[in-house]
Design a protein around this motif. Structure first.
Motif, PDB file in Angstrom:
ATOM      1  N   THR A  75       0.821  -1.221   0.000  1.00  0.00           N
ATOM      2  CA  THR A  75       0.000   0.000   0.000  1.00  0.00           C
ATOM      3  C   THR A  75       0.849   1.262   0.000  1.00  0.00           C
ATOM      4  N   GLY A  76       2.168   1.113   0.045  1.00  0.00           N
ATOM      5  CA  GLY A  76       3.050   2.273   0.064  1.00  0.00           C
ATOM      6  C   GLY A  76       3.267   2.856   1.455  1.00  0.00           C
ATOM      7  N   LEU A  77       2.808   2.172   2.500  1.00  0.00           N
ATOM      8  CA  LEU A  77       2.939   2.675   3.868  1.00  0.00           C
ATOM      9  C   LEU A  77       4.406   2.756   4.300  1.00  0.00           C
ATOM     10  N   PHE A  78       5.209   1.793   3.913  1.00  0.00           N
ATOM     11  CA  PHE A  78       6.637   1.821   4.242  1.00  0.00           C
ATOM     12  C   PHE A  78       7.429   1.319   3.046  1.00  0.00           C
ATOM     13  N   ARG A  79       8.690   1.786   2.977  1.00  0.00           N
ATOM     14  CA  ARG A  79       9.540   1.450   1.833  1.00  0.00           C
ATOM     15  C   ARG A  79      10.994   1.614   2.244  1.00  0.00           C
ATOM     16  N   SER A  80      11.732   0.517   2.206  1.00  0.00           N
ATOM     17  CA  SER A  80      13.161   0.618   2.488  1.00  0.00           C
ATOM     18  C   SER A  80      13.895   0.976   1.203  1.00  0.00           C
ATOM     19  N   GLY A  81      15.110   1.419   1.361  1.00  0.00           N
ATOM     20  CA  GLY A  81      15.999   1.504   0.216  1.00  0.00           C
ATOM     21  C   GLY A  81      16.586   0.126  -0.013  1.00  0.00           C
ATOM     22  N   ALA A  82      17.480   0.010  -0.970  1.00  0.00           N
ATOM     23  CA  ALA A  82      18.162  -1.272  -1.195  1.00  0.00           C
ATOM     24  C   ALA A  82      19.043  -1.556   0.010  1.00  0.00           C
ATOM     25  N   MET A  83      18.845  -2.718   0.607  1.00  0.00           N
ATOM     26  CA  MET A  83      19.637  -3.118   1.770  1.00  0.00           C
ATOM     27  C   MET A  83      20.726  -4.084   1.323  1.00  0.00           C
ATOM     28  N   ASP A  84      21.969  -3.727   1.586  1.00  0.00           N
ATOM     29  CA  ASP A  84      23.076  -4.629   1.314  1.00  0.00           C
ATOM     30  C   ASP A  84      23.217  -5.618   2.472  1.00  0.00           C
ATOM     31  N   THR A  85      24.184  -6.512   2.386  1.00  0.00           N
ATOM     32  CA  THR A  85      24.409  -7.510   3.429  1.00  0.00           C
ATOM     33  C   THR A  85      24.567  -6.836   4.788  1.00  0.00           C
ATOM     34  N   ASN A  86      23.829  -7.331   5.769  1.00  0.00           N
ATOM     35  CA  ASN A  86      23.826  -6.858   7.157  1.00  0.00           C
ATOM     36  C   ASN A  86      23.130  -5.513   7.359  1.00  0.00           C
ATOM     37  N   PHE A  89      16.281  -2.447   8.092  1.00  0.00           N
ATOM     38  CA  PHE A  89      15.214  -1.466   7.932  1.00  0.00           C
ATOM     39  C   PHE A  89      14.188  -1.758   9.018  1.00  0.00           C
ATOM     40  N   SER A  90      13.646  -0.705   9.629  1.00  0.00           N
ATOM     41  CA  SER A  90      12.633  -0.928  10.662  1.00  0.00           C
ATOM     42  C   SER A  90      11.413  -0.048  10.407  1.00  0.00           C
ATOM     43  N   PHE A  91      10.283  -0.521  10.917  1.00  0.00           N
ATOM     44  CA  PHE A  91       9.028   0.224  10.812  1.00  0.00           C
ATOM     45  C   PHE A  91       8.196  -0.070  12.047  1.00  0.00           C
ATOM     46  N   LYS A  92       7.591   0.978  12.606  1.00  0.00           N
ATOM     47  CA  LYS A  92       6.718   0.831  13.771  1.00  0.00           C
ATOM     48  C   LYS A  92       5.275   0.751  13.296  1.00  0.00           C
ATOM     49  N   PHE A  93       4.589  -0.318  13.685  1.00  0.00           N
ATOM     50  CA  PHE A  93       3.210  -0.563  13.297  1.00  0.00           C
ATOM     51  C   PHE A  93       2.285  -0.073  14.410  1.00  0.00           C
ATOM     52  N   ASP A  94       1.639   1.064  14.173  1.00  0.00           N
ATOM     53  CA  ASP A  94       0.791   1.679  15.191  1.00  0.00           C
ATOM     54  C   ASP A  94      -0.654   1.206  15.144  1.00  0.00           C
ATOM     55  N   LYS A  95      -1.147   0.840  13.966  1.00  0.00           N
ATOM     56  CA  LYS A  95      -2.568   0.508  13.815  1.00  0.00           C
ATOM     57  C   LYS A  95      -2.768  -0.970  13.487  1.00  0.00           C
ATOM     58  N   PRO A  96      -3.799  -1.583  14.096  1.00  0.00           N
ATOM     59  CA  PRO A  96      -4.112  -2.971  13.759  1.00  0.00           C
ATOM     60  C   PRO A  96      -4.455  -3.121  12.276  1.00  0.00           C
ATOM     61  N   GLY A  97      -4.159  -4.282  11.739  1.00  0.00           N
ATOM     62  CA  GLY A  97      -4.464  -4.573  10.343  1.00  0.00           C
ATOM     63  C   GLY A  97      -3.504  -5.614   9.802  1.00  0.00           C
ATOM     64  N   THR A  98      -3.672  -5.921   8.534  1.00  0.00           N
ATOM     65  CA  THR A  98      -2.797  -6.861   7.839  1.00  0.00           C
ATOM     66  C   THR A  98      -1.989  -6.085   6.816  1.00  0.00           C
ATOM     67  N   ARG A 100       0.932  -6.380   3.903  1.00  0.00           N
ATOM     68  CA  ARG A 100       1.697  -7.258   3.015  1.00  0.00           C
ATOM     69  C   ARG A 100       2.891  -6.482   2.468  1.00  0.00           C
ATOM     70  N   PHE A 101       3.989  -7.196   2.254  1.00  0.00           N
ATOM     71  CA  PHE A 101       5.189  -6.541   1.741  1.00  0.00           C
ATOM     72  C   PHE A 101       5.916  -7.472   0.775  1.00  0.00           C
ATOM     73  N   ILE A 102       6.751  -6.874  -0.067  1.00  0.00           N
ATOM     74  CA  ILE A 102       7.546  -7.619  -1.047  1.00  0.00           C
ATOM     75  C   ILE A 102       8.948  -7.038  -1.106  1.00  0.00           C
ATOM     76  N   CYS A 103       9.824  -7.740  -1.782  1.00  0.00           N
ATOM     77  CA  CYS A 103      11.117  -7.200  -2.198  1.00  0.00           C
ATOM     78  C   CYS A 103      10.920  -6.747  -3.640  1.00  0.00           C
ATOM     79  N   SER A 104      11.090  -5.458  -3.897  1.00  0.00           N
ATOM     80  CA  SER A 104      10.844  -4.954  -5.260  1.00  0.00           C
ATOM     81  C   SER A 104      11.880  -5.456  -6.265  1.00  0.00           C
TER      82      SER A 104
END
Length: 116
Positions: A75-86, A89-98, A100-104
């Protein structure tokens, strides 16, 4: 060729070990918990692929692969940049719900966070 085969075998064994410990370790964080919930990215998969947390919890994704990965909400709620080895990325989930996420970079890599 042998080096590539050994690397593939080590990746498989590492993923199997992570899967085993994820299966026997609770993957639910509680609101206000000092330890955030964690998802590893290894073997071109998120581990665990599904995670349930309480509202107010932070989830940390850490890339353990040699290849870069991303974490992007469908849904575009969170988006990391490209993460190299180690990298993490973190995100705080404030609201209940489901959520879904992918690796672009590798769209077959998918996961779900359920926030209660």
């Amino acid at each position: 060729m042998t080096s590539r085969r050994n690397r593939s075998l080590l990746t498989f064994v590492g993923a199997a070990i992570l899967w085993y410990f994820a299966a026997i370790t609770p993957s639910t964080a509680t609101a206000g918990s000092p330890d955030p919930a964690r998802i590893t990215v290894e073997g071109f998969m998120f581990n665990p692929m599904a995670l349930t947390v309480k509202a107010g919890s932070t989830v940390i994704w850490t890339n353990m692969d040699d290849d870069p990965h991303t974490v992007i909400s469908d849904t575009g709620l969170f988006r990391s940049g490209a993460m190299d080895t180690n990298d993490s990325f973190s995100f705080k989930f404030d609201k209940p719900g489901t959520y879904r996420f992918i690796c672009s970079i590798h769209p077959r890599m998918v996961g779900t966070i359920v926030v209660q």
